[in-house]
Write a protein that holds these residues in place. Structure first.
Motif, PDB file in Angstrom:
ATOM      1  N   GLN A 114       0.832  -1.212   0.000  1.00 37.91           N
ATOM      2  CA  GLN A 114       0.000   0.000   0.000  1.00 37.91           C
ATOM      3  C   GLN A 114       0.861   1.255   0.000  1.00 37.91           C
ATOM      4  N   LYS A 115       1.937   1.250   0.777  1.00 36.89           N
ATOM      5  CA  LYS A 115       2.824   2.422   0.800  1.00 36.89           C
ATOM      6  C   LYS A 115       3.469   2.640  -0.564  1.00 36.89           C
ATOM      7  N   THR A 118       0.790   3.991  -3.094  1.00 34.45           N
ATOM      8  CA  THR A 118       0.513   5.412  -2.853  1.00 34.45           C
ATOM      9  C   THR A 118       1.642   6.288  -3.395  1.00 34.45           C
ATOM     10  N   ALA A 119       2.881   5.920  -3.105  1.00 38.67           N
ATOM     11  CA  ALA A 119       4.034   6.711  -3.549  1.00 38.67           C
ATOM     12  C   ALA A 119       4.178   6.691  -5.065  1.00 38.67           C
ATOM     13  N   VAL A 179      10.538   4.349   0.168  1.00 41.84           N
ATOM     14  CA  VAL A 179       9.460   3.653   0.877  1.00 41.84           C
ATOM     15  C   VAL A 179       9.947   2.313   1.425  1.00 41.84           C
ATOM     16  N   HIS A 183      10.199   1.331   5.359  1.00 41.04           N
ATOM     17  CA  HIS A 183       9.314   0.271   5.836  1.00 41.04           C
ATOM     18  C   HIS A 183      10.114  -0.863   6.484  1.00 41.04           C
TER      19      HIS A 183
END
Length: 187
Positions: A114-115, A118-119, A179, A183
């Protein structure tokens, strides 16, 4: 922290000694191959990680590296990687299909997927095909954190034009590196 970068397809991916180009598209006499574009992104991502002092293992560095798809997760494990990022392009019969998506295997990969989604939407402006769980893909069977990024559609003119743009490629790999490091470092 060590990342495995897996540029999709390539030599011996499906059959030993045979080059697997992945999805292909011909436009105005030019042949575009998923394996070639994924490799360009993979090598750029390797540079982005290394510039930040992060160790990297590549499943393939060129068109001649033998990297059977069923062995790639084991290769990453043997290399001591903490996470695996596989890079691909989507294809569909209808050239209007477009956008990017990130695939993940389990709950551990869902947050990273998901990260990344989005990025990547932010830096590419592509359509959001959302994140998707896939438990059947060989590279996602890696014992650590694993995601597969479908960077866009090879047959879609707008997606392909973005993917071939060097500035877009640089923005994409920098976003993936940022990211992923944040993470994995926080886990």
């Amino acid at each position: 922290m060590k990342f495995c970068i897996d540029p999709g397809h390539g030599m011996s991916n499906r059959q030993i000694g045979i080059f697997d180009s992945g999805a292909v598209h011909v436009e105005n006499g030019f042949l575009f191959k998923e394996a070639d574009i994924a490799l360009r992104y993979g090598l750029a991502l390797k540079d982005a990680f290394r510039a930040r002092g992060i160790e990297v293992f590549m499943t393939r560095d060129d068109e001649t590296d033998h990297a059977p798809v069923g062995r790639r997760a084991a290769m990453a494990s043997s290399a001591g990687c903490d996470a695996l990022i596989s890079l691909h392009l989507n294809d569909f019969d209808d050239d209007r299909a477009n956008g990017l998506e990130v695939l993940f295997r389990d709950q551990r990969g869902k947050a990273l997927a998901q990260k990344l989604q989005t990025a990547l939407l932010k830096v590419t402006g592509m359509a959001d095909r959302r994140i998707k769980q896939r438990t059947d893909l060989a590279v996602l069977k890696f014992s650590g954190l694993a995601v597969l990024i479908e960077l866009g559609f090879i047959a879609n003119d707008a997606d392909r034009a973005k993917l071939l743009d060097a500035q877009v490629r640089e923005s994409v790999v920098q976003a993936i590196a940022t990211v992923s490091i944040e993470h994995v470092g926080a886990a």
